[in-house]
Motif scaffolding. Structure first.
Motif, PDB file in Angstrom:
ATOM      1  N   TRP A  26       0.818  -1.229   0.000  1.00 21.02           N
ATOM      2  CA  TRP A  26       0.000   0.000   0.000  1.00 21.02           C
ATOM      3  C   TRP A  26       0.850   1.277   0.000  1.00 21.02           C
ATOM      4  O   TRP A  26       0.325   2.376  -0.127  1.00 21.02           O
ATOM      5  N   PHE A  27       2.178   1.157   0.129  1.00 17.52           N
ATOM      6  CA  PHE A  27       3.013   2.341   0.419  1.00 17.52           C
ATOM      7  C   PHE A  27       4.126   2.483  -0.615  1.00 17.52           C
ATOM      8  O   PHE A  27       4.507   1.513  -1.292  1.00 17.52           O
ATOM      9  N   GLY A  28       4.695   3.694  -0.656  1.00 13.41           N
ATOM     10  CA  GLY A  28       5.874   3.972  -1.481  1.00 13.41           C
ATOM     11  C   GLY A  28       5.749   3.376  -2.874  1.00 13.41           C
ATOM     12  O   GLY A  28       4.679   3.367  -3.481  1.00 13.41           O
ATOM     13  N   ALA A  29       6.877   2.863  -3.379  1.00 10.39           N
ATOM     14  CA  ALA A  29       6.875   2.246  -4.711  1.00 10.39           C
ATOM     15  C   ALA A  29       6.779   0.731  -4.576  1.00 10.39           C
ATOM     16  O   ALA A  29       7.356  -0.023  -5.352  1.00 10.39           O
ATOM     17  N   ARG A  30       6.059   0.273  -3.610  1.00  8.59           N
ATOM     18  CA  ARG A  30       6.010  -1.148  -3.250  1.00  8.59           C
ATOM     19  C   ARG A  30       5.021  -1.903  -4.143  1.00  8.59           C
ATOM     20  O   ARG A  30       3.932  -2.308  -3.695  1.00  8.59           O
ATOM     21  N   THR A  31       5.401  -2.109  -5.395  1.00  7.01           N
ATOM     22  CA  THR A  31       4.540  -2.913  -6.257  1.00  7.01           C
ATOM     23  C   THR A  31       5.086  -4.329  -6.376  1.00  7.01           C
ATOM     24  O   THR A  31       4.513  -5.177  -7.042  1.00  7.01           O
ATOM     25  N   SER A  32       6.220  -4.582  -5.756  1.00  8.39           N
ATOM     26  CA  SER A  32       6.786  -5.923  -5.664  1.00  8.39           C
ATOM     27  C   SER A  32       7.711  -5.878  -4.449  1.00  8.39           C
ATOM     28  O   SER A  32       7.847  -4.828  -3.819  1.00  8.39           O
ATOM     29  N   ASP A  33       8.399  -7.004  -4.161  1.00  8.14           N
ATOM     30  CA  ASP A  33       9.275  -6.945  -2.985  1.00  8.14           C
ATOM     31  C   ASP A  33      10.620  -6.280  -3.299  1.00  8.14           C
ATOM     32  O   ASP A  33      11.530  -6.283  -2.476  1.00  8.14           O
TER      33      ASP A  33
END
Ligand code: DGJ
Length: 691
Positions: free
Chosen positions: A337-344
């Motif tokens: 849900w946060f920052g550029a966290r679209t993957s690990d």
């Protein structure tokens, strides 16, 4: 209760069923006298005058008899305390004084400028003895190589057996029991967190069964690296030493005026078998460890298995509507849900909502979830950073690293150096800001990699990072809890990598395992229940076939009854569940809410362990009891054995709500209850009420 001999040299601490006694000799040797059934002060005094064996010169009569063996002098056992100074090796203490306040006994010793205080406390109404050590240096700087919390001494018996809870990721807390042999058995973690590999607990017995026999248990309250060593000495005596840190390579440096307080290493003697010991541990944790344990935990939904990193406000809203419709009380948005966290690969460290996914921040979703009648929760992993993050680009020196060495990435992330005050302050500001920015009721606090490069360039004693990290974590949790008293916290570490009495005293529940397969879970839960109560054990119903591990197909019934043995959650992709499945789930959630007080606050009886085809647990609270039973596979059409219940009044009658049948207590206790289970992966909930 604490009793003190007139000469001030023999002490007896007692709980309702047990006593613990120790004695100081005229040579300032602190000897263990007794740990077991209740004794009087006169009994302890009689033990105190028994002479030590005449062992010299190849054995020491002190070995296996001292409360806290220090390094040096006539001792050959593992020292609990190991200290180095410029001109100093080992410890030679003199006794200064004891003090007794409430239920706590303190014995203060001194060696030059170092004050060493041993603490003992029996919490009222329990048989748990809490032990820890505090050290205060008033002399020249010292290095603490090792400062264990306590050493536990067992009585002379033959044939000790050791029980432990071992595992790995997705296979935590599995019970293993083996004969103890001469020498040492060491368990622990050198990973910076409690670890999936062992829960910091051991139990020793000689011939206990689930319901009968003496069991000695010890559990450490520490969430960093740790060690418990169980030693069977040459004369067969057994001692258990435990504390923070895995090796003896250095804990802290104590300058003049500085102190160290070890974590608590708690011990429990019970003669009610493994089941009685577990119930005593559970009652202790509910009363003294877990915050607000008399408040039942809500049924939650967690989005992780349903959506992983691919999340959006709208899609979470759809899940939230479905979750509310089946009776979920707390909706948790997991990772992504946060920052550029679209993957690990990115985003850890940047604790602001991703503007593409949550354009208005988390508040609109939080409000929506509240409007649906649920609490709202989020996932965080504050101790970590992805190199691909704003935080790391700004502060590459905020991580643990060794100068001139590679920074080891695990799951594409590095560990922040929480021992640094600027890192502590950053995390406080981020998390306090986050909890103030949206209506958040719950935080799942994750920790997804071990320490590997625990360096701190520029710090004169970088080794302290191991201990300071844990203290900083505890302070941060304490501060957040104080500032946001309505927010509940869950301890998670890639599943059950951080479960111990230390973190449990600051969190409301723990994530037991990333393994949500309902059959594997029975073994994991069986192990977990040896020490920790169902009130803290989060368990989710996820999809079938199981998406995370093994593709196993199981019915909703089996999945629900498995997860209902703890704090029930739902973690499947509700968007894909059919109307019939949702309707069935609604019924299970409703049933769980009805039995929840028994599961979360009742006494647990393990009726059958999961190794066999049939396993079952029973919870008893007042006049109500509930049995959860699981059948793995029925063979050859054999009838499934009846379950002999426990904890009931043999003279009373009990009505089964499921069948309407009335059973006599004595019959349930001695002949058992038939479950009606058949076939493969079947499960049942049977509620009984005393009439
Ligand atoms: C590990 C946790 O155990 C999972 O439940 C999930 O939260 C993931 N981390 C998210 O990265």
């Amino acid at each position: 209760m604490l009793e003190i001999a007139e000469n001030g040299c023999t002490w007896v601490l007692s709980g309702p069923n047990s006593s613990y006694a120790l004695h100081l000799t005229s040579d300032d040797e602190l000897l263990h006298l007794h740990w077991g059934p209740r004794i009087a002060l006169a009994d302890a005094e009689a033990l105190a005058v028994r002479p030590l064996p005449d062992y010299w010169p190849f054995e020491s009569p002190l070995d296996g008899r001292e409360e806290y063996p220090v390094e040096g002098g006539p001792r050959f056992v593992r020292p609990a305390l190991s200290v180095r100074g410029e001109e100093r090796r080992g410890t030679e203490w003199v006794f200064e004084a004891y003090s007794a306040e409430d239920d706590e006994l303190r014995l203060r010793f001194r060696d030059g400028g170092l004050a060493i205080t041993l603490h003992y406390r029996v919490r009222s109404g329990t048989d748990v003895v809490e032990r820890w050590v505090t050290l205060h240096n008033e002399g020249p700087a010292l290095e603490l190589l090792r400062a264990d919390s306590a050493v536990w001494t067992l009585p002379d018996r033959e044939g000790w057996r050791l029980s432990q809870l071992h595992g790995r990721w997705a296979a935590e807390s599995r019970l293993a029991r083996s004969p103890l042999a001469y020498g040492e058995k060491v368990i622990g973690s050198r990973r910076g967190h409690t670890g999936h590999q062992h829960l910091p607990w051991v139990a020793l017995d000689t011939d206990a069964t689930e319901e009968r026999g003496e069991v000695y248990g010890c559990a450490l309250g520490w969430s960093g690296s740790w060690r418990i060593a169980v030693a069977q000495l040459p004369d067969a005596r057994v001692q258990i030493t435990g504390g923070a840190g895995h090796d003896d390579s250095g804990l802290l440096r104590l300058a003049a005026g500085e102190s160290f307080a070890s974590p608590v290493f708690a011990g429990l003697w019970s003669e009610g078998g493994f089941g009685g010991a577990s119930r005593a541990w559970h009652a202790y944790q509910r009363a003294y460890v877990i915050p607000d344990a008399d408040r039942d935990r809500p049924v939650l939904f967690n989005s992780w298995e349903a959506t992983e990193f691919d999340i959006s406000e709208e899609q979470q809203g759809v899940l939230a509507r479905r979750a509310a419709a089946i009776g979920v009380e707390l909706f948790v948005v997991d990772d992504g849900w946060f920052g550029a966290r679209t993957s690990d690969r990115a985003g850890l460290g940047d604790w602001t909502p991703n503007p593409d996914r949550f354009p208005g921040g988390l508040k609109p979703l939080g409000d929506y979830v509240h409007a649906l009648g649920m609490q709202f929760g989020i996932w965080v992993e504050p101790e970590m950073v992805n190199p691909d993050s704003e935080l790391y680009r700004e502060h590459p020196d905020w991580v643990q690293y060794q100068p001139g060495r590679k920074r080891t990435e695990l799951r594409n992330q590095l560990v922040l150096n929480l021992a640094r005050e600027d890192v502590q302050e950053y995390l406080w500001e981020q998390l306090h800001g986050l909890l103030s920015s949206a209506p958040i009721d719950y935080v799942k606090w994750d920790f997804n990699r071990c320490f590997t490069d625990a360096g701190w360039p520029g710090e004169p004693y970088p080794q302290r990072l191991w201990v300071d990290h844990v203290h900083a974590l505890y302070r941060l949790l304490d501060r957040l809890r104080a500032a946001h008293p309505g927010v509940a916290f869950e301890s998670c570490s890639g599943g059950g990598g951080r479960i111990d009495l230390g973190v449990m005293s600051r969190t409301d529940q723990v994530w037991t395992s990333d393994n949500t397969d309902p059959l594997d879970r029975l073994a994991i839960q069986h192990g977990f229940s040896q020490i920790h109560p169902a009130r803290a054990m989060a368990a989710w119903v996820t999809d079938s076939p199981n998406t995370q591990l093994n593709g196993r197909i199981s019915s909703l019934r089996f999945r629900f009854v498995s997860a209902m043995a703890g704090v029930l959650g739902v973690g499947g992709d509700l968007a894909e569940w059919t109307e019939e499945e949702l309707e069935e789930a609604r019924g299970w959630v409703e049933l769980y809410k009805e039995i929840r007080p028994l599961v979360q606050r009742g006494d647990l009886y393990r009726l059958r362990a999961p190794e066999g085809g049939l396993s079952a647990v029973q919870y008893v609270l007042g006049d109500e009891t509930v049995v959860l039973a699981w059948l793995q596979a029925q063979h050859f059409g054999e009838p499934v054995p009846a379950l002999r219940l426990r904890g009931l009044d043999p003279t009373a009658s009990y009505e089964c709500r499921e069948t309407g049948e009335v059973h006599r207590g004595v019959v349930l206790l001695h002949h058992g209850l038939r479950t009606g289970l058949r076939g493969d992966l079947d499960a049942a909930v049977l509620r009984l009420r005393r009439i």
